[in-house]
Enzyme design. Structure first.
Site, PDB file in Angstrom:
ATOM      1  N   LYS A 262      36.520  29.729  39.608  1.00  0.00           N
ATOM      2  CA  LYS A 262      36.149  30.674  38.550  1.00  0.00           C
ATOM      3  C   LYS A 262      35.992  30.028  37.174  1.00  0.00           C
ATOM      4  O   LYS A 262      36.137  30.668  36.140  1.00  0.00           O
ATOM      5  CB  LYS A 262      37.131  31.865  38.457  1.00  0.00           C
TER       6      LYS A 262
ATOM      7  N   GLY B  37      33.158  28.120  36.347  1.00  0.00           N
ATOM      8  CA  GLY B  37      31.763  27.790  36.063  1.00  0.00           C
ATOM      9  C   GLY B  37      31.123  26.921  37.140  1.00  0.00           C
ATOM     10  O   GLY B  37      30.111  26.261  36.907  1.00  0.00           O
TER      11      GLY B  37
ATOM     12  N   TRP C 242      30.566  23.374  49.239  1.00  0.00           N
ATOM     13  CA  TRP C 242      31.941  22.911  48.977  1.00  0.00           C
ATOM     14  C   TRP C 242      32.335  22.034  50.165  1.00  0.00           C
ATOM     15  O   TRP C 242      32.419  22.526  51.309  1.00  0.00           O
ATOM     16  CB  TRP C 242      32.862  24.128  48.898  1.00  0.00           C
TER      17      TRP C 242
ATOM     18  N   HIS D 232      36.493  22.232  44.984  1.00  0.00           N
ATOM     19  CA  HIS D 232      37.607  22.744  44.168  1.00  0.00           C
ATOM     20  C   HIS D 232      38.866  21.895  44.404  1.00  0.00           C
ATOM     21  O   HIS D 232      39.951  22.277  43.973  1.00  0.00           O
ATOM     22  CB  HIS D 232      37.945  24.186  44.558  1.00  0.00           C
TER      23      HIS D 232
ATOM     24  N   SER E 263      38.612  36.548  35.794  1.00  0.00           N
ATOM     25  CA  SER E 263      37.474  36.421  36.705  1.00  0.00           C
ATOM     26  C   SER E 263      37.959  36.456  38.157  1.00  0.00           C
ATOM     27  O   SER E 263      37.387  37.151  39.014  1.00  0.00           O
ATOM     28  CB  SER E 263      36.742  35.107  36.400  1.00  0.00           C
TER      29      SER E 263
ATOM     30  N   ARG F 176      29.501  38.467  37.080  1.00  0.00           N
ATOM     31  CA  ARG F 176      30.175  39.655  36.554  1.00  0.00           C
ATOM     32  C   ARG F 176      29.851  39.882  35.071  1.00  0.00           C
ATOM     33  O   ARG F 176      29.077  40.751  34.712  1.00  0.00           O
ATOM     34  CB  ARG F 176      31.682  39.508  36.792  1.00  0.00           C
TER      35      ARG F 176
ATOM     36  N   GLY G 151      30.181  36.816  32.551  1.00  0.00           N
ATOM     37  CA  GLY G 151      29.712  35.530  32.024  1.00  0.00           C
ATOM     38  C   GLY G 151      29.975  35.340  30.545  1.00  0.00           C
ATOM     39  O   GLY G 151      29.125  34.821  29.819  1.00  0.00           O
TER      40      GLY G 151
HETATM   41  S1  PPS Z   1      33.725  30.286  42.221  1.00  0.00           S
HETATM   42  O1  PPS Z   1      33.850  31.494  43.093  1.00  0.00           O
HETATM   43  O2  PPS Z   1      35.038  29.653  42.020  1.00  0.00           O
HETATM   44  O3  PPS Z   1      32.744  29.356  42.691  1.00  0.00           O
HETATM   45  O4  PPS Z   1      33.264  30.904  40.813  1.00  0.00           O
HETATM   46  P1  PPS Z   1      32.661  30.106  39.572  1.00  0.00           P
HETATM   47  O5  PPS Z   1      31.219  29.902  39.777  1.00  0.00           O
HETATM   48  O6  PPS Z   1      33.500  28.910  39.269  1.00  0.00           O
HETATM   49  O7  PPS Z   1      32.918  31.125  38.388  1.00  0.00           O
HETATM   50  C1  PPS Z   1      32.326  32.404  38.345  1.00  0.00           C
HETATM   51  C2  PPS Z   1      32.316  32.809  36.881  1.00  0.00           C
HETATM   52  O8  PPS Z   1      31.280  32.082  36.189  1.00  0.00           O
HETATM   53  C3  PPS Z   1      30.384  33.015  35.594  1.00  0.00           C
HETATM   54  N1  PPS Z   1      29.033  32.443  35.533  1.00  0.00           N
HETATM   55  C4  PPS Z   1      28.369  32.247  34.383  1.00  0.00           C
HETATM   56  N2  PPS Z   1      28.734  32.449  33.097  1.00  0.00           N
HETATM   57  C5  PPS Z   1      27.820  32.184  32.146  1.00  0.00           C
HETATM   58  N3  PPS Z   1      26.564  31.734  32.411  1.00  0.00           N
HETATM   59  C6  PPS Z   1      26.167  31.502  33.681  1.00  0.00           C
HETATM   60  N4  PPS Z   1      24.918  31.068  33.903  1.00  0.00           N
HETATM   61  C7  PPS Z   1      27.101  31.754  34.736  1.00  0.00           C
HETATM   62  N5  PPS Z   1      27.044  31.656  36.089  1.00  0.00           N
HETATM   63  C8  PPS Z   1      28.239  32.079  36.558  1.00  0.00           C
HETATM   64  C9  PPS Z   1      30.493  34.240  36.491  1.00  0.00           C
HETATM   65  O9  PPS Z   1      29.963  35.381  35.869  1.00  0.00           O
HETATM   66  C10 PPS Z   1      31.991  34.290  36.695  1.00  0.00           C
HETATM   67  O10 PPS Z   1      32.689  34.656  35.508  1.00  0.00           O
HETATM   68  P2  PPS Z   1      33.125  36.160  35.156  1.00  0.00           P
HETATM   69  O11 PPS Z   1      34.054  36.032  33.984  1.00  0.00           O
HETATM   70  O12 PPS Z   1      33.798  36.746  36.362  1.00  0.00           O
HETATM   71  O13 PPS Z   1      31.855  36.862  34.793  1.00  0.00           O
END
Ligand code: PPS
Length: 288
Positions: free
Chosen positions: A44, A46, A77, A99, A129, A248, A250
């Site tokens: 979660k 990025g 992964w 991860h 998140s 969700r 971001g």
């Molecule tokens: S996972 O399941 O661990 O692989 O998730 P991960 O990709 O690490 O994290 C998901 C969160 O990243 C946000 N996200 C983004 N934020 C901003 N810009 C972009 N382009 C973007 N892509 C993914 C995603 O919305 C999740 O955060 P939250 O806070 O839940 O929205």
């Protein structure tokens, strides 16, 4: 935080995604190639965003080439039990996601010239998140008890163990030429600047128009609308997107809508204690 799990070298793994064999194989047998690029994160933080960015950079911003496959097939992964289904189909240079914490990462990496990009996010936003993610990913038993959720996170009962240990483990490599780290918040503040730095680290030369394309296709809005990046292809018995979006919000700072003042103060105290030996200062330490 409830999910069917096993522990491997002190770290919690979800049985639905991993086996002891798949994790052991990732650590001990996996062959790293010198031109591999590893996208490493605590969950979660990025991960998917970096998958999108790295694949776009690889294809010089051409989304029709970078997004032929859905995100989980493009840069899988490598510790997951299903990884072997994808590995032979990956074109070099392979962009591989993980991860895994530092102490379980592929041993062959440390003898290679491969590169790691490590993305870090404010742990409070990681908690939020993850809390929402447990409602849509069916391997979790969701909870409404946010206090317990924070406590489990602090105690390393989340998938991939303790956030604090993950960061401290990987930061041992911060001065290594093969290692680059960036925060989610830096990407939010200046995505173009982040892309330029990532290209420089990877030795990829893109012109301004190509960098613009990478930025355009890796914004939150673009990824949320892109079926190859928003997990909409996932069967609903695995991820139920009727209960919430993978893409969700971001944003940075959503934790302020979830933590009470007492929870924030409590987390702060633990954070200070656990991070005091690291001698690094992160963006959110000034703003939280
Ligand atoms: S996972 O399941 O661990 O692989 O998730 P991960 O990709 O690490 O994290 C998901 C969160 O990243 C946000 N996200 C983004 N934020 C901003 N810009 C972009 N382009 C973007 N892509 C993914 C995603 O919305 C999740 O955060 P939250 O806070 O839940 O929205």
């Amino acid at each position: 935080m409830s999910f069917d799990h096993f522990d491997y070298k002190g770290v919690r793994f979800a049985k639905e995604l991993h086996t002891e064999e798949s994790v052991s194989c990732a650590e001990n047998e996996f062959e790293v190639f010198d031109d591999d690029i590893y996208n490493v994160t605590y969950p979660k933080s990025g991960t998917n965003w970096m998958i999108e960015i790295l694949n776009l950079i690889k294809h010089k911003g051409d989304v029709t080439k970078s997004d032929v496959l859905s995100i989980q097939r493009r840069s899988p992964w490598y510790e997951e039990a299903t990884f072997h289904e994808y590995i032979d189909k990956m074109d070099p240079p392979r962009i591989i996601t993980s991860h895994l914490p530092h102490h379980i990462f592929a041993k062959s990496f440390f003898k290679s010239k491969a590169k790691i990009i490590y993305t870090i996010r404010n742990p409070r936003d990681v908690i939020v998140s993850l809390f929402h993610f447990t409602k849509i990913l069916n391997l979790f038993t969701p909870t409404e008890n946010f206090q317990n959720f924070i406590e489990d996170f602090i105690q390393g009962k989340a998938m991939f163990g303790s956030w604090f240990d993950h960061i401290k483990g990987w930061m041992q490599m911060k001065d290594d030429k093969r290692f680059f780290f960036i925060t989610y918040e830096e990407l939010l503040q200046d995505l173009r600047g982040g892309v330029v730095r990532i290209c420089k680290f990877g030795g990829q030369e893109l012109d301004d128009a190509q960098i613009d394309l990478v930025v355009k296709h890796s914004t939150f809005k673009s990824m949320k609308e892109n079926p190859m990046s928003n997990w909409s292809e996932m069967p609903s018995e695995i991820m139920d997107l009727s209960k919430g979006a993978f893409m969700r919000k971001g944003i940075s700072g959503d934790w302020k809508n979830h933590f009470t003042v007492a929870q924030s103060e409590y987390f702060d105290k633990i954070y200070q204690e656990k991070m005091k030996d690291l001698n690094m200062s992160f963006f959110w330490e000034q703003s939280s």
